[in-house]
Design a protein around this motif. Structure first.
Motif, PDB file in Angstrom:
ATOM      1  N   GLU A  76       4.756  67.457  42.472  1.00 51.40           N
ATOM      2  CA  GLU A  76       4.914  67.821  41.057  1.00 51.40           C
ATOM      3  C   GLU A  76       4.574  69.289  40.871  1.00 51.40           C
ATOM      4  N   PHE A 132       8.878  67.701  33.726  1.00 56.06           N
ATOM      5  CA  PHE A 132       8.976  66.310  34.169  1.00 56.06           C
ATOM      6  C   PHE A 132       7.869  66.000  35.170  1.00 56.06           C
ATOM      7  N   SER A 133       7.392  64.779  35.127  1.00 53.29           N
ATOM      8  CA  SER A 133       6.396  64.354  36.095  1.00 53.29           C
ATOM      9  C   SER A 133       6.726  62.945  36.555  1.00 53.29           C
ATOM     10  N   LEU A 151       8.079  58.871  34.838  1.00 52.59           N
ATOM     11  CA  LEU A 151       9.006  58.714  33.708  1.00 52.59           C
ATOM     12  C   LEU A 151       9.994  57.596  34.038  1.00 52.59           C
ATOM     13  N   THR A 182      14.889  61.430  31.542  1.00 52.35           N
ATOM     14  CA  THR A 182      14.482  62.824  31.338  1.00 52.35           C
ATOM     15  C   THR A 182      14.806  63.349  29.940  1.00 52.35           C
ATOM     16  N   ARG A 225      12.157  64.910  27.472  1.00 48.13           N
ATOM     17  CA  ARG A 225      11.414  66.088  27.936  1.00 48.13           C
ATOM     18  C   ARG A 225      12.320  67.222  28.403  1.00 48.13           C
ATOM     19  N   MET A 226      13.605  67.101  28.130  1.00 47.96           N
ATOM     20  CA  MET A 226      14.556  68.118  28.578  1.00 47.96           C
ATOM     21  C   MET A 226      14.278  69.437  27.864  1.00 47.96           C
ATOM     22  N   THR A 254      20.539  67.960  33.490  1.00 44.10           N
ATOM     23  CA  THR A 254      20.475  67.669  34.915  1.00 44.10           C
ATOM     24  C   THR A 254      21.864  67.286  35.394  1.00 44.10           C
ATOM     25  N   LEU A 269      11.354  58.066  37.790  1.00 45.18           N
ATOM     26  CA  LEU A 269      11.213  59.362  38.445  1.00 45.18           C
ATOM     27  C   LEU A 269      10.071  59.255  39.448  1.00 45.18           C
ATOM     28  N   VAL A 294       9.195  65.208  42.044  1.00 47.64           N
ATOM     29  CA  VAL A 294       9.663  66.457  41.454  1.00 47.64           C
ATOM     30  C   VAL A 294       9.380  67.561  42.464  1.00 47.64           C
ATOM     31  N   LEU A 318      14.881  66.504  41.091  1.00 48.76           N
ATOM     32  CA  LEU A 318      14.232  65.288  40.594  1.00 48.76           C
ATOM     33  C   LEU A 318      14.748  64.108  41.406  1.00 48.76           C
TER      34      LEU A 318
END
Length: 134
Positions: free
Chosen positions: A3, A9-10, A13, A55, A58-59, A65, A90, A93, A98
């Motif tokens: 990450e 992103f983490s 998700l 995603t 949080r984009m 993507t 997810l 990262v 991703l």
């Protein structure tokens, strides 16, 4: 994959999307076979839709993507009228890359599973580059 500290992103998700299979979703209709069951291209599209949904909240502004790599095992048929659920998580990262684990289920049965890798890009630059390539 590790990450990034300032990444939007983490790992962890998740998102799920559903599809009730119609005649338009069958292998016959999408040209991937001659049987009236959910076609693999539609399974893949559903799995990718789940990764996009994971995603979406949080984009970053102007970001999107795009798909980079897919590994998918489609292991069981789904007839017209059934509802399948794609779940994406997810799992990694690495910079803009991703990595997701995906599973598609019909009731309690897994009908497909695999991995999808996507890359975070600037939407406008990506579209401009794509246009310049044609």
């Amino acid at each position: 994959m590790q990450e990034q500290p300032d990444a939007p992103f983490s790992p962890g998700l998740t998102a799920r999307v559903e599809l009730t299979v119609t005649d338009a979703d069958t292998a016959q209709a999408v040209g991937s076979g001659d049987v009236p069951v959910l076609g693999t291209p539609r399974v893949l599209a559903l799995a990718e839709a789940a990764t996009v949904a994971a995603t979406a909240t949080r984009m970053p502004p102007g970001g999107t993507t795009v798909g980079l790599r897919v590994e998918l095992d489609h292991t069981a048929p789904t007839p017209v009228g059934r509802t399948v659920v794609a779940q994406a998580t997810l799992t990694g990262v690495d910079g803009r890359r991703l990595r997701f684990e995906v599973a598609v289920t019909d009731g309690g049965q897994t009908v497909a599973q695999g991995r999808v890798e996507r890359v975070l890009v600037d939407r406008q630059r990506f579209v401009e580059r794509a246009g310049a390539a044609s």
